[in-house]
Motif scaffolding. Structure first.
Motif, PDB file in Angstrom:
ATOM      1  N   THR A  12       0.836  -1.200   0.000  1.00  0.00           N
ATOM      2  CA  THR A  12       0.000   0.000   0.000  1.00  0.00           C
ATOM      3  C   THR A  12       0.868   1.246   0.000  1.00  0.00           C
ATOM      4  O   THR A  12       1.964   1.261   0.539  1.00  0.00           O
ATOM      5  N   VAL A  13       0.336   2.288  -0.615  1.00  0.00           N
ATOM      6  CA  VAL A  13       1.096   3.526  -0.712  1.00  0.00           C
ATOM      7  C   VAL A  13       0.949   4.315   0.571  1.00  0.00           C
ATOM      8  O   VAL A  13      -0.147   4.666   0.984  1.00  0.00           O
ATOM      9  N   ILE A  14       2.070   4.580   1.195  1.00  0.00           N
ATOM     10  CA  ILE A  14       2.054   5.368   2.421  1.00  0.00           C
ATOM     11  C   ILE A  14       2.418   6.791   2.030  1.00  0.00           C
ATOM     12  O   ILE A  14       3.287   6.985   1.183  1.00  0.00           O
ATOM     13  N   PRO A  15       1.772   7.783   2.616  1.00  0.00           N
ATOM     14  CA  PRO A  15       2.094   9.179   2.239  1.00  0.00           C
ATOM     15  C   PRO A  15       3.602   9.450   2.301  1.00  0.00           C
ATOM     16  O   PRO A  15       4.313   8.943   3.168  1.00  0.00           O
ATOM     17  N   LEU A  16       4.009  10.263   1.380  1.00  0.00           N
ATOM     18  CA  LEU A  16       5.422  10.532   1.165  1.00  0.00           C
ATOM     19  C   LEU A  16       6.038  11.305   2.335  1.00  0.00           C
ATOM     20  O   LEU A  16       5.385  12.146   2.935  1.00  0.00           O
ATOM     21  N   ARG A  17       7.313  11.023   2.564  1.00  0.00           N
ATOM     22  CA  ARG A  17       8.116  11.783   3.533  1.00  0.00           C
ATOM     23  C   ARG A  17       7.491  11.843   4.920  1.00  0.00           C
ATOM     24  O   ARG A  17       7.345  12.905   5.514  1.00  0.00           O
ATOM     25  N   ARG A  18       7.051  10.692   5.380  1.00  0.00           N
ATOM     26  CA  ARG A  18       6.610  10.664   6.766  1.00  0.00           C
ATOM     27  C   ARG A  18       7.862  10.719   7.619  1.00  0.00           C
ATOM     28  O   ARG A  18       8.755   9.877   7.490  1.00  0.00           O
ATOM     29  N   THR A  19       7.945  11.737   8.435  1.00  0.00           N
ATOM     30  CA  THR A  19       9.189  11.946   9.159  1.00  0.00           C
ATOM     31  C   THR A  19       9.376  10.891  10.231  1.00  0.00           C
ATOM     32  O   THR A  19       8.484  10.648  11.028  1.00  0.00           O
ATOM     33  N   PRO A  20      10.509  10.263  10.259  1.00  0.00           N
ATOM     34  CA  PRO A  20      10.774   9.300  11.331  1.00  0.00           C
ATOM     35  C   PRO A  20      10.933  10.025  12.657  1.00  0.00           C
ATOM     36  O   PRO A  20      11.203  11.217  12.690  1.00  0.00           O
ATOM     37  N   LYS A  21      10.774   9.264  13.743  1.00  0.00           N
ATOM     38  CA  LYS A  21      10.861   9.890  15.072  1.00  0.00           C
ATOM     39  C   LYS A  21      12.239  10.495  15.267  1.00  0.00           C
ATOM     40  O   LYS A  21      13.252   9.802  15.170  1.00  0.00           O
ATOM     41  N   VAL A 102       5.978   1.607  -7.711  1.00  0.00           N
ATOM     42  CA  VAL A 102       5.607   2.931  -7.208  1.00  0.00           C
ATOM     43  C   VAL A 102       6.842   3.570  -6.582  1.00  0.00           C
ATOM     44  O   VAL A 102       7.506   2.964  -5.741  1.00  0.00           O
ATOM     45  N   PHE A 103       7.185   4.760  -7.077  1.00  0.00           N
ATOM     46  CA  PHE A 103       8.345   5.475  -6.557  1.00  0.00           C
ATOM     47  C   PHE A 103       7.867   6.822  -6.029  1.00  0.00           C
ATOM     48  O   PHE A 103       7.257   7.591  -6.774  1.00  0.00           O
ATOM     49  N   LYS A 104       8.093   7.065  -4.760  1.00  0.00           N
ATOM     50  CA  LYS A 104       7.645   8.305  -4.106  1.00  0.00           C
ATOM     51  C   LYS A 104       6.156   8.547  -4.372  1.00  0.00           C
ATOM     52  O   LYS A 104       5.735   9.663  -4.678  1.00  0.00           O
ATOM     53  N   GLY A 105       5.405   7.468  -4.327  1.00  0.00           N
ATOM     54  CA  GLY A 105       3.963   7.590  -4.457  1.00  0.00           C
ATOM     55  C   GLY A 105       3.452   7.669  -5.888  1.00  0.00           C
ATOM     56  O   GLY A 105       2.255   7.799  -6.120  1.00  0.00           O
ATOM     57  N   GLU A 106       4.354   7.622  -6.861  1.00  0.00           N
ATOM     58  CA  GLU A 106       3.891   7.733  -8.241  1.00  0.00           C
ATOM     59  C   GLU A 106       4.239   6.495  -9.043  1.00  0.00           C
ATOM     60  O   GLU A 106       5.201   5.791  -8.730  1.00  0.00           O
ATOM     61  N   ASN A 107       3.476   6.270 -10.097  1.00  0.00           N
ATOM     62  CA  ASN A 107       3.688   5.113 -10.945  1.00  0.00           C
ATOM     63  C   ASN A 107       4.946   5.309 -11.795  1.00  0.00           C
ATOM     64  O   ASN A 107       4.944   6.060 -12.772  1.00  0.00           O
ATOM     65  N   LEU A 108       5.993   4.632 -11.406  1.00  0.00           N
ATOM     66  CA  LEU A 108       7.284   4.821 -12.078  1.00  0.00           C
ATOM     67  C   LEU A 108       7.232   4.342 -13.531  1.00  0.00           C
ATOM     68  O   LEU A 108       7.864   4.918 -14.404  1.00  0.00           O
ATOM     69  N   LEU A 118      14.738  12.706 -12.915  1.00  0.00           N
ATOM     70  CA  LEU A 118      14.384  13.975 -12.276  1.00  0.00           C
ATOM     71  C   LEU A 118      13.547  13.760 -11.009  1.00  0.00           C
ATOM     72  O   LEU A 118      13.544  14.597 -10.114  1.00  0.00           O
ATOM     73  N   ALA A 119      12.859  12.620 -10.940  1.00  0.00           N
ATOM     74  CA  ALA A 119      12.073  12.319  -9.738  1.00  0.00           C
ATOM     75  C   ALA A 119      12.969  11.868  -8.584  1.00  0.00           C
ATOM     76  O   ALA A 119      12.508  11.754  -7.453  1.00  0.00           O
ATOM     77  N   GLY A 120      14.252  11.611  -8.876  1.00  0.00           N
ATOM     78  CA  GLY A 120      15.163  11.270  -7.781  1.00  0.00           C
ATOM     79  C   GLY A 120      15.700   9.854  -7.823  1.00  0.00           C
ATOM     80  O   GLY A 120      16.228   9.351  -6.836  1.00  0.00           O
ATOM     81  N   LEU A 121      15.561   9.202  -8.977  1.00  0.00           N
ATOM     82  CA  LEU A 121      16.080   7.842  -9.110  1.00  0.00           C
ATOM     83  C   LEU A 121      17.372   7.898  -9.923  1.00  0.00           C
ATOM     84  O   LEU A 121      17.401   8.469 -11.015  1.00  0.00           O
ATOM     85  N   PHE A 122      18.424   7.328  -9.390  1.00  0.00           N
ATOM     86  CA  PHE A 122      19.713   7.346 -10.104  1.00  0.00           C
ATOM     87  C   PHE A 122      20.204   5.916 -10.225  1.00  0.00           C
ATOM     88  O   PHE A 122      20.162   5.151  -9.267  1.00  0.00           O
ATOM     89  N   MET A 123      20.665   5.550 -11.419  1.00  0.00           N
ATOM     90  CA  MET A 123      21.315   4.241 -11.534  1.00  0.00           C
ATOM     91  C   MET A 123      22.711   4.425 -12.114  1.00  0.00           C
ATOM     92  O   MET A 123      22.887   5.105 -13.113  1.00  0.00           O
TER      93      MET A 123
END
Lengths: 287, 443
Positions: A12-21, A102-108, A118-123
């Motif tokens: 399941t898609v969890i909202p992006l950038r949920r800050t860890p404690k 799904v990458f950062k909540g979007e369909n890669l 540009l979405a932040g994926l580097f290989m």
């Protein structure tokens, strides 16, 4: 850093950038981010074939990488590790036949390769291609400006980029004349790998996929590359490396180790699994 | 563009044959006490000394120099205190060391008809008679060329400044639609033993839609251990016919390097013929042909090796970006019986970027000698998929990637121009042709 987390259990898609404690993060960022980071990449039952020969290589890959996690994929030659990486960046030789990414909540899978970048994926490419007639600095400035444009920042001229590039060059321990040479043209194996890491340093990434970055590197070069990767990746950034060797795992400390076999992730464990592989080969862990 | 510019169409000798010293130096200094500016006097002397001395300076030129010399004796260098230069500061010229640009005195560059030296005339006749390969255009030029521009570089003379031959098309508009002006410029270059010279031929256009026919011929004889570096740029009108002969004869241990970029003409045809006359020659040919419209770019080259240990490299590249564009390459290299230990390489690569864009390539090596190292290759393709992906994987969109890769493909040839100002100029011309909408500085 011994963690065993079922990595394909949360499609399941969890909202992006949920800050860890924050308190936990300060204590040990890798461990706490690994347990609390938002999912960055969620691969579900991914199937892909080679376009030209119609041969299916990936037979249902499941993998989740959360923010701040360091994953390693190992496996025999031909098990589909590199194909998996290439499918993630959108290599035109492969066609996805099933599953989702799904990458950062979007369909890669709907994105063009440049949009994925540009979405932040580097290989980092296993065998980076030579580009005669295009100098390394020209290429880096172009890529960096594409990134800035995406972020709504003004593009920079070559001179304005220079000091930024020099700083990154130092990070991978390369001489400035590296910038004047044509992209990968006449580069040694080690230089090509350093160049990939230089590009990672210049562009940054939320998820860096390093496809056999350690192959063909001598001990010093491997240390330089690992140091650079450790300095580039902040605690929020994630790493997925594909390797055959233990040495780089010791330098980059993966939180999760996967073994790929016949186009699937066959086993997931921690660094201790690597010892078993080194001792008895892949058969013991794959089956 | 630096160097010495000549206009072969005008056929006027830039370097006069003989300048007699106008007055002894002492007399220049004698009048110095008056109002002379020592800086101007020194400059005048430097310039006088830089001119070749010849007993036969034509009278009008002699008079011009005399009068100018007189005037300079009493003319100070302009400063801001002089009303005409009140707002124009020329002090930076004065603060620089001034080096006259000129050809070494024994070099001749000008019309053959103005040549007076009998020995040089004899040398020219002897060498001219040795060029034998003809086609119809060679002969048309031969009967129609109004004069012959001669560049003569004597033994062991190194000409530092490149000589720039600029061919401008006729300005006159044609009276009816079906007529064309035809010009037949012809150049002979003689580089004697041990001499070095760089020559640039530039065929430009005034108007992209002007129809005319340029039928040019260029012959060169390169003496033993001599060196000719030849740059050739063709950007004539898209309705012009451009037909060009380049014929070169190379003595032993000589070097000939040609770099060509052709993008103009409705038809551009270059006939390139190189004959080896002795062992150990070096021949490097690099050409880039670009068809961006309904146009044909054609290179027919032949290199004949008859002597041992020659070295040759030929790189031909063409880019066709229009469905009615065409490129033609017929490259023949003959390695004859006595040309043992020849090292000959030939490579042709073509980029076809539109459906129906055409290229006809026929690279061919004919080898009779048995102890040689020869290679040739031909590739016709679109852009490399793996290279495009590399750009995209770093966030660069595919159109930018294509533009950069197409330009880089041609850049390999452009980079071989020895002169940086020419490289820059040609780069921006090619960028504009490949992407007319782009500001060429943004790439």
């Amino acid at each position: 850093m011994a963690l065993t987390l079922p990595t394909h259990s949360s499609p399941t898609v969890i909202p992006l950038r949920r800050t860890p404690k924050p308190t936990l993060r300060r204590a040990n960022h890798r461990v706490c981010v690994a347990s609390g980071g938002a999912p960055l990449l969620q691969v579900n039952d991914l199937r892909a074939k080679i376009v030209e020969s119609n041969v299916e290589i990936l037979h249902g890959v499941n993998l989740t990488v959360n923010q701040g996690e360091v994953h390693a994929i190992m496996g025999k030659n031909g098990s589909g590790k590199s194909t998996f990486a290439k499918v993630l960046v959108g290599h035109p030789d492969y066609e996805v036949t099933g599953g989702s990414v799904v990458f950062k909540g979007e369909n890669l899978l709907e994105m063009e390769p440049e949009e994925r970048s540009l979405a932040g994926l580097f290989m980092s490419f296993q065998s980076p291609v030579e580009i005669p007639g295009v100098s390394n600095d020209e290429f880096l400035v172009m890529a960096y400006n594409a990134r800035r444009k995406k972020l709504g920042l003004p593009e920079l001229g070559p001179l304005e980029c220079f000091s930024y590039l020099m700083e990154k060059l130092e990070l991978v321990n390369m001489k400035p004349d590296f910038l004047n040479r044509n992209v990968n043209e006449g580069f040694s194996g080690g230089e090509r790998k350093r160049n990939e890491i230089l590009q990672l340093a210049v562009l940054g990434a939320d998820l860096a996929i390093l496809d056999e970055i350690d192959s063909g590197l001598d001990v010093d070069a491997l240390r330089d590359v690992s140091n650079a990767v450790n300095r580039i990746l902040t605690p929020e950034k994630s790493l997925l490396m594909i390797t055959h060797y233990r040495r780089i795992l010791d330098l980059l400390n993966p939180t999760h180790v996967h073994v790929m076999d016949k186009g699937k992730i066959a086993r997931t464990g921690d660094i201790s699994m690597v010892e078993a592989i080194e001792a008895d080969g892949y058969e013991t862990v794959s089956t | 563009m630096s160097g010495i510019a000549l206009s072969p169409a005008a056929l006027s000798p830039v370097i006069p044959n003989r300048i007699r010293k106008l007055r002894p130096k002492a007399s220049l200094h004698a009048q110095q006490a008056f109002t002379s500016d020592p800086y101007v006097l020194e400059l005048a002397e430097t310039l006088e000394e830089s001119l070749p001395s010849s007993p036969s300076t034509p009278l009008p030129l002699h008079n011009l120099r005399h009068a100018s010399s007189e005037a300079l004796l009493s003319t100070p260098w302009p400063s801001r205190r002089h009303e005409p230069f009140r707002f124009t500061d020329l002090s930076f010229i004065r603060q620089s060391r001034i080096l006259p640009v000129h050809l070494p005195p024994a070099v001749y560059a000008g019309a053959l008809s103005a040549l007076s030296s009998p020995s040089l005339l004899q040398r020219v006749s002897q060498l001219l008679s040795q060029f034998h390969h003809h086609d119809i255009f060679w002969s048309i030029n031969g009967i129609a060329a109004p004069d012959l521009t001669l560049i003569y570089v004597p033994e062991n003379c190194h000409v530092d400044n490149p000589i720039h031959l600029h061919y401008t098309p006729p300005h006159a508009t044609t009276p009816t639609p079906n007529t064309m002006h035809l010009s037949n410029p012809r150049v002979l270059v003689i580089v004697e033993k041990g001499a070095h010279v760089q020559i640039t031929e530039e065929f430009s256009n005034e108007n992209q839609n002007h129809p005319y026919w340029t039928n040019a011929a260029f012959e060169a004889v390169i003496g033993e251990a001599a060196n000719l570096t030849h740059s050739y740029i063709q950007t004539q009108s898209f309705r012009a016919a451009h037909i060009k002969w380049t014929s070169v004869r190379q003595e032993s241990s000589s070097t000939y390097k040609l770099t060509e970029v052709s993008s103009g003409g409705k038809v551009g045809r270059h006939n390139l013929h190189i004959q080896q006359l002795g062992p150990h020659t070096v021949t490097e040919l690099s050409t880039l042909h670009l068809s961006v419209g309904d146009q044909t770019q054609d290179l027919h080259s032949s290199l004949v090796l008859d002597h041992p240990r020659g070295y040759s490299r030929q790189l031909h590249k063409c880019i066709v970006t229009h469905s009615q564009g065409q490129a033609v390459f017929d490259g023949n290299i003959k390695v004859n019986r006595y040309a043992q230990q020849t090292d000959a390489g030939q490579l042709t690569r073509s980029l076809l970027l539109e459906p129906r864009a055409t290229v006809n390539v026929k690279p061919n090596l004919q080898i009779v000698a048995d102890d040689v190292k020869c290679s040739h290759g031909a590739a016709i393709s679109d852009l490399e998929q793996s290279q495009l992906l590399y750009f995209q994987a770093r966030g660069i969109d595919i159109n930018t990637a294509r533009r950069v890769l197409i330009f880089a493909f041609g850049g390999e040839v452009i980079d071989k121009f020895p002169n940086s100002s020419i490289r820059d100029k040609v780069r921006s011309q090619i960028k504009t042709l490949l992407d007319p909408s782009s500001d060429s500085s943004s790439l």
